[in-house]
Design an enzyme around this catalytic site. Structure first.
Site, PDB file in Angstrom:
ATOM      1  N   CYS A   2      32.802  36.930  30.596  1.00 22.34           N
ATOM      2  CA  CYS A   2      31.841  36.785  32.178  1.00 22.34           C
ATOM      3  C   CYS A   2      32.666  35.224  32.738  1.00 22.34           C
ATOM      4  O   CYS A   2      32.198  34.753  31.907  1.00 22.34           O
ATOM      5  CB  CYS A   2      30.629  36.835  31.477  1.00 22.34           C
ATOM      6  SG  CYS A   2      29.395  37.366  33.517  1.00 22.34           S
ATOM      7  N   GLU A 111      33.933  40.234  38.151  1.00 22.07           N
ATOM      8  CA  GLU A 111      35.444  40.773  37.296  1.00 22.07           C
ATOM      9  C   GLU A 111      36.352  40.827  38.166  1.00 22.07           C
ATOM     10  O   GLU A 111      35.943  41.388  39.604  1.00 22.07           O
ATOM     11  CB  GLU A 111      35.497  41.570  35.998  1.00 22.07           C
ATOM     12  CG  GLU A 111      36.340  42.190  35.159  1.00 22.07           C
ATOM     13  CD  GLU A 111      36.367  40.868  34.374  1.00 22.07           C
ATOM     14  OE1 GLU A 111      37.031  39.611  34.779  1.00 22.07           O
ATOM     15  OE2 GLU A 111      35.546  40.099  33.453  1.00 22.07           O
TER      16      GLU A 111
END
Length: 258
Positions: A2, A111
């Site tokens: 992340c 992402e």
């Protein structure tokens, strides 16, 4: 992994979801990047009224974990994530896994799907819960002290293997803690790391949805709601690349609190 996330919820919703006693209205943040302050939740020292559990408190930490034994942060890598599979044993995170587990609230995370094609741009996605406006990631914190006595509270987000929904984009994802498991995760007095390993697993398929977005999110300077606008998804030419070591999003123009 992340490397960017967003937090858009207001204080009343955050307080209800996280059951904290000191939540103030946070500004909407669409592009939270490493080294910036992030909102976290910890188990407080006082017992919650009418409960045998400690009250929960909100605070800000620097996103970029710094173990207490580090002498010079300039010589230490930026640890924005910790692998759930190894955090219990790894020297950098062992103490925090035992004593300083936290929750990191988010509205979703970003992402990138990368391909092997030369010169091809990565496709960015905003990955958000299908139901509800907030999700809580598992995290760790540490207070780093400098030689002059000043202190910086720092944190990292735990990651695990991607579930089937996210695997087509990336092979890692944040560890999600369900609301009914908040107390157990935060309880570092009676719950040892081995007692909470069952919580550090991929979230069920169907929990998240992935929205293709533009590459505006690649630049830290872009902080407005346009970052979340959906775009047409680029065709997937090849499977996403596997990570080699610590990941970072495409942009390196990060801030520093040191």
């Amino acid at each position: 992994m992340c490397g960017r996330f967003a937090l858009l919820a207001k204080a009343d919703l955050l307080s209800e979801f996280l059951d904290v006693v000191n939540m103030e209205d946070p500004p909407a943040r669409y592009n939270i990047a490493p080294t910036q302050p992030i909102l976290i939740v910890v188990a407080g020292e006082k017992q919650a009224p009418g409960s045998n559990l400690p009250e929960r408190r909100a605070m800000l930490v620097r996103w970029g974990f710094m173990p207490g034994w580090v002498k010079d942060p300039r010589d230490f890598p930026l640890l924005i994530n910790a692998r759930a599979e190894t955090a219990i044993e790894k020297a950098s995170f062992r103490a925090a896994m035992r004593h300083r587990r936290i929750l990191v609230p988010a509205s979703g995370f970003f992402e990138w799907r990368r391909t092997e094609e030369k010169g091809a741009k990565a496709q960015a996605y905003f990955i958000r819960p299908k139901k509800g406006e907030i999700v809580a990631f598992a995290g760790l914190m540490e207070t780093w002290s400098s030689a002059d006595g000043s202190e910086v509270d720092t944190g990292a987000i735990l990651t695990t293997a991607a579930n089937n929904d996210i695997a087509r984009i990336h092979d890692r994802m944040p560890v999600v803690i369900r609301q009914q498991d908040f107390s157990r995760w935060l309880d570092c007095k009676t719950q040892e790391p081995r007692d909470v390993t069952d919580l550090m697993r991929p979230i069920d398929d169907g929990f998240f949805e992935a929205i293709p977005v533009s590459d505006r999110v690649n630049k830290v300077a872009n902080m407005g709601p346009e970052i979340l606008e959906a775009v047409e998804e680029r065709a997937e030419e090849a499977p996403p690349k596997k990570n080699k070591g610590a990941d970072a999003p495409p942009s390196s123009d990060q801030l520093s609190l040191f």
